[in-house]
Write a protein that holds these residues in place. Structure first.
Motif: not given
Lengths: 66, 154
Positions: A1-20
């Protein structure tokens, strides 16, 4: 079984950075598209070396003990 | 790590989702939710009111929901969110004794926080619906929200 992980940062203005993490090849971009559908407009994306690795092939070995 | 994406939020929400984001954002910035009121009915001079628009927003509503609005207050300033004629979310900031620039700054700060809370709620709901688990959640000093999401695939 493969583990997938995301790191999501929602900045104070709502912009989203996703590390896939954990996806290789085109599946990585398909996942990025899912986040685009949820959040909004894709402003930029940066591919890392793992993207260029061949897509995974998963093999299972099952041993039966008697 | 395979890719890093930057996404600009687009708010397309029904009124209940938007008002929930307003309540969450207001609470995080020390505002209290006020009883609903029409801005036109409040006795404030024109130079004590600033109107702003929630960027990239659309409030999906029915005919019956047209008049929905929500107000929050802090330190004599009232910020009222409503849906404008084009369907966008707008906010009106009023407060006697404040400069227009101060009111504008307070409105912009809260409107950004509303967008952040809306995105946060939507991401959580959509991740859960897709069988993803939020394994870590942290609010940073700059008010950024950091999530770690994990998914097991067969």
């Amino acid at each position: 079984m493969a583990v997938r992980e995301f790191e999501i940062t929602i900045d104070p203005a709502g912009f989203v950075e996703v590390h896939v993490k954990g996806y290789k090849g085109r599946t990585c971009m398909e996942v990025a598209k899912v986040f685009e559908q949820i959040v909004g407009e894709m402003r930029s994306h940066q591919l890392t070396s793992e993207f260029y690795e061949p897509e995974e092939q998963v093999q299972f070995r099952i041993d039966q003990k008697t | 790590m395979s890719a890093v994406c930057i996404l600009a939020p687009v708010v397309i929400a029904a009124w209940p989702a938007l008002s929930a984001a307003v309540v969450a954002a207001a609470g995080s910035l020390g505002y209290q939710v006020a009883a609903s009121q029409r801005v036109e009915e409040t006795a404030v001079s024109d130079n004590a009111a600033v109107r702003l628009e929630l960027e990239r927003s659309e409030v999906v509503t029915s005919q019956l929901g047209r008049d929905q609005r929500i107000s929050v207050t802090k330190d004599g300033v009232t910020i009222t969110f409503s849906r404008d004629a084009r369907g966008r979310a707008e906010l009106c900031v009023t407060g006697e004794g404040y400069e227009q620039e101060q009111l504008r700054a307070m409105g912009e700060e809260l409107s950004k926080a509303v967008i952040q809370q809306y995105v946060f709620q939507k991401l959580q709901d959509e991740m859960r619906a897709r069988g993803f688990n939020v394994v870590e959640k942290e609010v940073m000093e700059d008010r950024s929200i950091r999530l770690k999401v994990r998914h097991w695939e067969q």
